[in-house]
Design an enzyme around this catalytic site. Structure first.
Site, PDB file in Angstrom:
ATOM      1  N   SER A 134      32.797  32.686   2.240  1.00  0.00           N
ATOM      2  CA  SER A 134      32.762  32.198   2.683  1.00  0.00           C
ATOM      3  C   SER A 134      33.397  30.230   2.027  1.00  0.00           C
ATOM      4  CB  SER A 134      31.608  30.385   3.459  1.00  0.00           C
ATOM      5  OG  SER A 134      30.337  30.946   2.340  1.00  0.00           O
ATOM      6  N   HIS A 155      36.341  35.197   8.160  1.00  0.00           N
ATOM      7  CA  HIS A 155      34.924  33.940   7.640  1.00  0.00           C
ATOM      8  C   HIS A 155      34.189  33.719   9.160  1.00  0.00           C
ATOM      9  CE1 HIS A 155      32.973  30.376   6.999  1.00  0.00           C
ATOM     10  NE2 HIS A 155      32.035  31.106   6.350  1.00  0.00           N
ATOM     11  N   GLU A 167      37.328  32.177  10.949  1.00  0.00           N
ATOM     12  CA  GLU A 167      38.320  31.943   9.686  1.00  0.00           C
ATOM     13  C   GLU A 167      38.964  32.961   9.021  1.00  0.00           C
ATOM     14  OE1 GLU A 167      35.915  29.496   7.282  1.00  0.00           O
ATOM     15  OE2 GLU A 167      37.150  27.529   7.185  1.00  0.00           O
ATOM     16  N   ASN A 205      33.862  24.667   5.539  1.00  0.00           N
ATOM     17  CA  ASN A 205      32.969  24.278   4.753  1.00  0.00           C
ATOM     18  C   ASN A 205      33.588  23.432   3.996  1.00  0.00           C
ATOM     19  OD1 ASN A 205      30.875  25.691   4.737  1.00  0.00           O
ATOM     20  ND2 ASN A 205      32.051  28.032   4.567  1.00  0.00           N
TER      21      ASN A 205
HETATM   22  N1  CAA Z   1      21.884  36.624  16.379  1.00  0.00           N
HETATM   23  C1  CAA Z   1      22.059  36.367  18.293  1.00  0.00           C
HETATM   24  N2  CAA Z   1      21.922  35.985  19.211  1.00  0.00           N
HETATM   25  C2  CAA Z   1      21.543  35.270  18.755  1.00  0.00           C
HETATM   26  C3  CAA Z   1      20.733  34.983  17.458  1.00  0.00           C
HETATM   27  C4  CAA Z   1      20.806  35.308  16.245  1.00  0.00           C
HETATM   28  N3  CAA Z   1      20.304  35.035  15.203  1.00  0.00           N
HETATM   29  N4  CAA Z   1      20.210  33.606  17.621  1.00  0.00           N
HETATM   30  C5  CAA Z   1      20.499  32.348  19.032  1.00  0.00           C
HETATM   31  N5  CAA Z   1      20.770  34.413  19.360  1.00  0.00           N
HETATM   32  C6  CAA Z   1      21.555  33.991  21.170  1.00  0.00           C
HETATM   33  C7  CAA Z   1      20.167  34.356  21.727  1.00  0.00           C
HETATM   34  O1  CAA Z   1      19.930  35.229  21.902  1.00  0.00           O
HETATM   35  C8  CAA Z   1      20.525  33.358  23.163  1.00  0.00           C
HETATM   36  O2  CAA Z   1      21.671  34.237  24.214  1.00  0.00           O
HETATM   37  P1  CAA Z   1      21.419  34.528  25.863  1.00  0.00           P
HETATM   38  O3  CAA Z   1      21.949  33.376  25.961  1.00  0.00           O
HETATM   39  O4  CAA Z   1      22.781  35.347  26.095  1.00  0.00           O
HETATM   40  O5  CAA Z   1      19.856  34.853  25.627  1.00  0.00           O
HETATM   41  C9  CAA Z   1      21.435  32.338  22.491  1.00  0.00           C
HETATM   42  O6  CAA Z   1      22.158  32.715  21.673  1.00  0.00           O
HETATM   43  C10 CAA Z   1      21.201  31.034  22.727  1.00  0.00           C
HETATM   44  O7  CAA Z   1      19.589  30.828  21.893  1.00  0.00           O
HETATM   45  P2  CAA Z   1      18.404  30.011  22.358  1.00  0.00           P
HETATM   46  O8  CAA Z   1      18.431  29.455  23.326  1.00  0.00           O
HETATM   47  O9  CAA Z   1      17.810  31.114  20.967  1.00  0.00           O
HETATM   48  O10 CAA Z   1      19.018  28.215  21.688  1.00  0.00           O
HETATM   49  P3  CAA Z   1      19.555  27.391  20.972  1.00  0.00           P
HETATM   50  O11 CAA Z   1      20.698  27.417  22.365  1.00  0.00           O
HETATM   51  O12 CAA Z   1      19.150  26.347  20.429  1.00  0.00           O
HETATM   52  O13 CAA Z   1      21.221  28.037  19.986  1.00  0.00           O
HETATM   53  C11 CAA Z   1      22.310  28.419  18.266  1.00  0.00           C
HETATM   54  C12 CAA Z   1      21.010  28.734  18.752  1.00  0.00           C
HETATM   55  C13 CAA Z   1      22.845  29.332  18.907  1.00  0.00           C
HETATM   56  C14 CAA Z   1      22.091  28.907  16.875  1.00  0.00           C
HETATM   57  C15 CAA Z   1      22.101  27.028  18.093  1.00  0.00           C
HETATM   58  O14 CAA Z   1      21.447  26.683  18.187  1.00  0.00           O
HETATM   59  C16 CAA Z   1      23.430  26.295  17.572  1.00  0.00           C
HETATM   60  O15 CAA Z   1      24.522  26.741  18.023  1.00  0.00           O
HETATM   61  N6  CAA Z   1      23.438  25.818  16.153  1.00  0.00           N
HETATM   62  C17 CAA Z   1      24.438  25.837  15.102  1.00  0.00           C
HETATM   63  C18 CAA Z   1      24.924  26.795  14.666  1.00  0.00           C
HETATM   64  C19 CAA Z   1      26.101  26.426  13.648  1.00  0.00           C
HETATM   65  O16 CAA Z   1      26.285  25.549  13.052  1.00  0.00           O
HETATM   66  N7  CAA Z   1      26.836  27.593  12.876  1.00  0.00           N
HETATM   67  C20 CAA Z   1      27.648  27.917  12.013  1.00  0.00           C
HETATM   68  C21 CAA Z   1      27.116  27.390  10.313  1.00  0.00           C
HETATM   69  S1  CAA Z   1      27.878  27.683   9.022  1.00  0.00           S
HETATM   70  C22 CAA Z   1      28.619  28.881   9.250  1.00  0.00           C
HETATM   71  O17 CAA Z   1      27.810  29.735   9.412  1.00  0.00           O
HETATM   72  C23 CAA Z   1      29.538  29.106   7.633  1.00  0.00           C
HETATM   73  C24 CAA Z   1      29.182  29.348   6.581  1.00  0.00           C
HETATM   74  O18 CAA Z   1      29.844  29.665   5.494  1.00  0.00           O
HETATM   75  C25 CAA Z   1      27.801  28.304   6.167  1.00  0.00           C
END
Ligand code: CAA
Length: 297
Positions: A134, A155, A167, A205
């Site tokens: 990242s 990424h 990315e 990031n």
């Molecule tokens: N693996 C697979 N599927 C997952 C999962 C995981 N770890 N976590 C959640 N899901 C799926 C669930 O199974 C659910 O699927 P369905 O709709 O088919 O049932 C769906 O995602 C929604 O999950 P929930 O209802 O449990 O929860 P939610 O609606 O609160 O969503 C979330 C969870 C998708 C994580 C949401 O909170 C979100 O989008 N959060 C922000 C995530 C984000 O910003 N990610 C980027 C991080 S930065 C990065 O990754 C880059 C870096 O370099 C650091």
């Protein structure tokens, strides 16, 4: 297979990926392997240092698939097919048969460079070697390999099965063919791509980490409680998670490592990590994965 897809913006059909290798079965690596097996329907070889951990992670993927079956979103036979596309290994030499390898180990430069040196020895001269880094320079990673034109950054975002973006980062040495094949693979995996220059933190990031770091400063400076800060972003800006919850979810050690790279390489004091973030990492409070971060799990 859908892995034959042309890259976005190009009508050139590129050679399909026949076997994907993934190094590192953490939350990113296993998610990348799952999406390759499930959406692109490609066989995947996943490597990690511990076989029990690999098996545990594959069981986690299977439990996600089982949930889809229970919800009527997937057939039982499809679940079995996806799991059968996985090969687990602790031996890097098993990547000899992969034509595209994604490295997804922790964000430590020396570890990544060492793995790319080894990958360059065990894979064929045409194999694409991609890093899910990242924030570490793709140009630097490419420089330790025999075929730096085959090295690229791909990424993914966490959780990989849910987030739509990948990315893509070309280093100085990356060839246009490597870029086209990587764009096509991401498309076959059902993702939308954004290309970024090979600069510290890339686009994602460079934007996200200073935002999370500022939220930690806000907590440290007593602007509000963790709940106040998170609710402001969740309900005020419609973010799916508040920044402190998101930091716990990403891992505070990862957030700190990225801030340190932004700070040291861009040289601007606006990227200095918040002291509270440093302290939490020193305490071993790394977020969800360690049971405690800004919240308890
Ligand atoms: N693996 C697979 N599927 C997952 C999962 C995981 N770890 N976590 C959640 N899901 C799926 C669930 O199974 C659910 O699927 P369905 O709709 O088919 O049932 C769906 O995602 C929604 O999950 P929930 O209802 O449990 O929860 P939610 O609606 O609160 O969503 C979330 C969870 C998708 C994580 C949401 O909170 C979100 O989008 N959060 C922000 C995530 C984000 O910003 N990610 C980027 C991080 S930065 C990065 O990754 C880059 C870096 O370099 C650091």
């Amino acid at each position: 297979a859908s892995a034959n897809a042309a890259a976005p913006g190009s009508d050139k059909i590129v050679a399909p990926v026949r076997r994907l290798g993934v190094i590192g079965a953490g939350q990113m690596g296993i998610g990348i392997a799952q999406v390759a097996a499930q959406v692109a329907k490609i066989p995947v070889t996943v490597m990690d240092v511990s076989m029990p951990r690999l098996q545990q992670q594959l069981a986690f993927v299977d439990s996600l698939l089982a949930k889809n079956v229970a919800k009527g979103k997937m057939q039982e036979s499809e679940r079995k097919d996806i799991v059968s596309r996985f090969t687990l290994t602790t031996d890097i030499k098993d990547f000899a048969s992969a034509d595209f390898v994604v490295e997804a180990v922790s964000e430590k430069t020396d570890l990544k460079l060492d793995l790319f040196r080894q990958l360059s020895e065990v894979t064929s001269k045409d194999t694409i070697l991609a890093s899910n880094t990242s924030s570490i320079s793709i140009t630097k990673i490419a420089s330790v390999t025999k075929n730096p034109e085959n090295v690229i950054g791909v990424h993914f975002m966490n959780p990989v099965p849910v987030m739509k973006l990948v990315e893509i980062i070309s280093g100085l040495q990356t060839s246009p063919e490597t870029l086209q094949r990587s764009l096509a693979l991401a498309t076959a995996m059902g993702k939308t791509t954004a290309t970024s220059q090979d600069v510290p933190g890339f686009i994602a990031n460079r934007l996200l980490m200073p935002f999370i770091n500022e939220a930690v400063f806000a907590l440290q400076d007593g602007l509000g409680t963790r709940e106040d800060i998170d609710a402001t972003c969740r309900l005020g800006f419609s973010h799916p998670m508040g920044p402190l919850t998101l930091a716990d979810f990403i891992g505070l050690d990862t957030c700190l490592a990225i801030m340190q790279i932004l700070h040291s390489q861009l040289g601007d004091s606006k990227y200095r990590p918040a002291n509270l973030l440093v302290k939490y990492v020193e305490a071993g409070w790394l977020g969800k994965k360690s049971g405690r971060g800004f919240y308890k799990y």
